[in-house]
Write an enzyme that holds these catalytic residues in place. Sequence first.
Site, PDB file in Angstrom:
ATOM      1  N   GLY A  24       0.730  -1.305   0.071  1.00 26.19           N
ATOM      2  CA  GLY A  24       0.031  -0.032  -0.054  1.00 26.19           C
ATOM      3  C   GLY A  24       0.778   1.320  -0.088  1.00 26.19           C
ATOM      4  O   GLY A  24       0.470   2.349  -0.599  1.00 26.19           O
ATOM      5  N   ILE A  51       6.377 -15.375  -3.844  1.00 27.91           N
ATOM      6  CA  ILE A  51       6.968 -16.674  -3.691  1.00 27.91           C
ATOM      7  C   ILE A  51       5.889 -17.685  -3.380  1.00 27.91           C
ATOM      8  O   ILE A  51       6.015 -18.732  -3.625  1.00 27.91           O
ATOM      9  CB  ILE A  51       7.748 -16.362  -2.139  1.00 27.91           C
ATOM     10  CG1 ILE A  51       8.997 -15.613  -2.265  1.00 27.91           C
ATOM     11  CG2 ILE A  51       7.810 -17.778  -1.411  1.00 27.91           C
ATOM     12  CD1 ILE A  51       9.698 -15.283  -1.166  1.00 27.91           C
ATOM     13  N   GLY A 121      12.705   4.287  10.364  1.00 29.68           N
ATOM     14  CA  GLY A 121      12.198   5.463  10.752  1.00 29.68           C
ATOM     15  C   GLY A 121      11.307   5.579  12.159  1.00 29.68           C
ATOM     16  O   GLY A 121      10.514   4.569  12.245  1.00 29.68           O
ATOM     17  N   SER A 187      -3.792 -21.320   9.639  1.00 31.36           N
ATOM     18  CA  SER A 187      -3.933 -20.179   8.715  1.00 31.36           C
ATOM     19  C   SER A 187      -3.815 -20.565   7.322  1.00 31.36           C
ATOM     20  O   SER A 187      -3.196 -21.841   6.914  1.00 31.36           O
ATOM     21  CB  SER A 187      -2.805 -19.305   8.916  1.00 31.36           C
ATOM     22  OG  SER A 187      -1.530 -19.751   8.822  1.00 31.36           O
ATOM     23  N   GLU A 192      -0.591 -23.469   2.728  1.00 34.89           N
ATOM     24  CA  GLU A 192      -0.117 -23.460   1.580  1.00 34.89           C
ATOM     25  C   GLU A 192       1.293 -24.113   1.517  1.00 34.89           C
ATOM     26  O   GLU A 192       1.849 -24.806   0.683  1.00 34.89           O
ATOM     27  CB  GLU A 192       0.145 -21.891   1.007  1.00 34.89           C
ATOM     28  CG  GLU A 192      -1.163 -21.192   0.711  1.00 34.89           C
ATOM     29  CD  GLU A 192      -1.106 -19.768   0.370  1.00 34.89           C
ATOM     30  OE1 GLU A 192      -1.968 -19.172  -0.076  1.00 34.89           O
ATOM     31  OE2 GLU A 192      -0.034 -19.178   0.633  1.00 34.89           O
ATOM     32  N   PHE A 216     -12.786 -17.620   7.019  1.00 32.35           N
ATOM     33  CA  PHE A 216     -13.248 -17.963   5.798  1.00 32.35           C
ATOM     34  C   PHE A 216     -14.457 -19.030   6.132  1.00 32.35           C
ATOM     35  O   PHE A 216     -14.728 -19.212   7.264  1.00 32.35           O
ATOM     36  CB  PHE A 216     -12.227 -18.871   5.120  1.00 32.35           C
ATOM     37  CG  PHE A 216     -10.862 -18.000   4.594  1.00 32.35           C
ATOM     38  CD1 PHE A 216     -11.088 -17.751   3.134  1.00 32.35           C
ATOM     39  CD2 PHE A 216     -10.046 -17.841   5.282  1.00 32.35           C
ATOM     40  CE1 PHE A 216      -9.997 -16.991   2.601  1.00 32.35           C
ATOM     41  CE2 PHE A 216      -8.760 -17.250   4.713  1.00 32.35           C
ATOM     42  CZ  PHE A 216      -8.923 -16.908   3.372  1.00 32.35           C
ATOM     43  N   ARG A 276       0.245 -13.436  11.864  1.00 39.97           N
ATOM     44  CA  ARG A 276       1.307 -12.477  11.496  1.00 39.97           C
ATOM     45  C   ARG A 276       0.833 -11.439  12.572  1.00 39.97           C
ATOM     46  O   ARG A 276      -0.133 -11.177  12.852  1.00 39.97           O
ATOM     47  CB  ARG A 276       1.177 -11.986  10.257  1.00 39.97           C
ATOM     48  CG  ARG A 276       1.616 -13.160   9.304  1.00 39.97           C
ATOM     49  CD  ARG A 276       1.689 -12.749   7.895  1.00 39.97           C
ATOM     50  NE  ARG A 276       2.780 -11.968   7.362  1.00 39.97           N
ATOM     51  CZ  ARG A 276       3.891 -12.393   7.040  1.00 39.97           C
ATOM     52  NH1 ARG A 276       4.194 -13.841   6.777  1.00 39.97           N
ATOM     53  NH2 ARG A 276       5.149 -11.625   6.968  1.00 39.97           N
ATOM     54  N   THR A 326      -2.851  -8.042  -0.863  1.00 33.73           N
ATOM     55  CA  THR A 326      -2.012  -7.235  -1.581  1.00 33.73           C
ATOM     56  C   THR A 326      -2.895  -6.267  -2.403  1.00 33.73           C
ATOM     57  O   THR A 326      -2.500  -4.968  -2.378  1.00 33.73           O
ATOM     58  CB  THR A 326      -0.989  -7.821  -2.322  1.00 33.73           C
ATOM     59  OG1 THR A 326      -0.057  -8.589  -1.200  1.00 33.73           O
ATOM     60  CG2 THR A 326      -0.027  -6.967  -3.072  1.00 33.73           C
ATOM     61  N   HIS A 450     -17.863 -22.345 -23.194  1.00 33.89           N
ATOM     62  CA  HIS A 450     -17.922 -23.813 -22.936  1.00 33.89           C
ATOM     63  C   HIS A 450     -16.895 -24.273 -24.045  1.00 33.89           C
ATOM     64  O   HIS A 450     -16.749 -23.723 -25.303  1.00 33.89           O
ATOM     65  CB  HIS A 450     -19.240 -24.405 -23.455  1.00 33.89           C
ATOM     66  CG  HIS A 450     -19.140 -26.027 -23.358  1.00 33.89           C
ATOM     67  ND1 HIS A 450     -19.258 -26.539 -21.988  1.00 33.89           N
ATOM     68  CD2 HIS A 450     -18.920 -27.039 -24.498  1.00 33.89           C
ATOM     69  CE1 HIS A 450     -19.044 -27.923 -22.418  1.00 33.89           C
ATOM     70  NE2 HIS A 450     -19.129 -28.086 -23.692  1.00 33.89           N
TER      71      HIS A 450
END
Length: 489
Positions: A24, A51, A121, A187, A192, A216, A276, A326, A450
Amino acid sequence: MDPPTGPSLGLYDYDLLVIGGGSGGLAVAKVSSLLILLCKLGGSSFNMDSIRKFLQQATLLGKAVQDSQKYGWRFRHEVKLVMSHGWSDLVQAVQEQLKSASLELMRELKSCGVFYLRARGEIVAPHTVEVNVNGRKRHLTAETLVVATGDRPQYLDIPGDREYCLTSEDLLSLPHPPARTLVVCGSAEGLECAGFLFSLGLQVTVMLLADLLQGFDLKMAEKIENYMFVGGVDFLHHCSLSKVQRHTQTHRDSNAMFLLKTQHHFRLCVLLAVGRKACTSDIGLECVRVQCSQDTGRIVVNERDQTSVDHIYAIGSVQHGRPSTTGLSVHAGKLLTLERTTVCDYTIVPTVVLTPLEYAACGLSEERANLTFGEDSIEVYHSYYWPLEWTLPARNKNSCYVKVICHIPDHRVVGLHVMGPNAGDILQGFVTAMKCGLTKHQLDATVGIHPGAAQSSFLHHQKAQKLEETLTGRGLEDPKTQQNQKTSL
């Protein structure tokens, strides 16, 4: 490299300053043509998504080679085909691609007039950020600040987890594939990783510390678990991890671990994918009294992505109570820069889980729809489908699945879920339709292409109860009800 210097054009050094290199924040910078972009943490969710896609593609290609013989492909040497995977080749290719993408991003930022400063920062005053460049501290001021510091893998805070466990971000830094692996998760990230490792021929066990794929659709999550379980991935339920320590015996695999659960020990690699944590704890938010959630540490924002401090905005996964993808972060960043009057819609957000059998969703889950509108106001339609390319290799006929959730009074589609090859690509066009108020009648009236998976899935479905009765009559119940689940390591 020091940030550019010169005479101030107003009260502040810069109009807009971004802290963090999240997707973002990068979108804000590129669209605004900012003078400076501060990156507190190296990396971006663009890289992580790349990745994820590379790992999924490695999985799909292995399966495609197996299927190819049914399509007439033959190998020149008349020997038994033995497939093996070159881990180091994949790691090297992915790392080179990420390096190339990073250099291209730097060139793109430079062409947009953005100065990228790889430095830490910290906000030290309402409009002031302190940076540490080559050991020298410097104060930079800006009229508007945007926080896009992203997130990082979370740990369990048990003995040995940080010393001996892997996370998904560590996976492709290994010079060789991990040993037998315990994936501790619930998660999408964990599933994955488990699917990828198992598809390479490695032994994988998934320990679920919480409900699978929280947030979900529950039934879709169960079907993903069923597909992976029938394929050979073991699942452990109602277990907990209490300690991880280094194996004391000599072993060629430096990642070999002992897992200590109550009084039982197992030797394996432990990969944590338990969520996370937002990178908000040490960037000075408390100094200017930016409100954060006490539970999650994420930043509380209003409908305009504005924090409790008027001139400070937050974008991406640092936001509290918002979906995090994302694509959404990039979209919100563009809107924040181009049109401060346009509010980003966080209600109809597509997402995809890149498990071996892909799962994509948009809108409400069945459980959330029932809570929002009431069970009597919701009608659910289901469909199993068999992709045409699966027919010759005779792959499982009842794995691919679609769910359409409708609000009865106006027949509006409030949730779409698809589990099958290229699920994310199939769903993308329907997202636009949902934004425009797609109804069940319009979906039924749509002419399909189709042959195609989208036509087979979304455009042919029955009411949930009728479909389940039909499948039961054909002996196509849930696969896990037909087998005894393995729970030993």
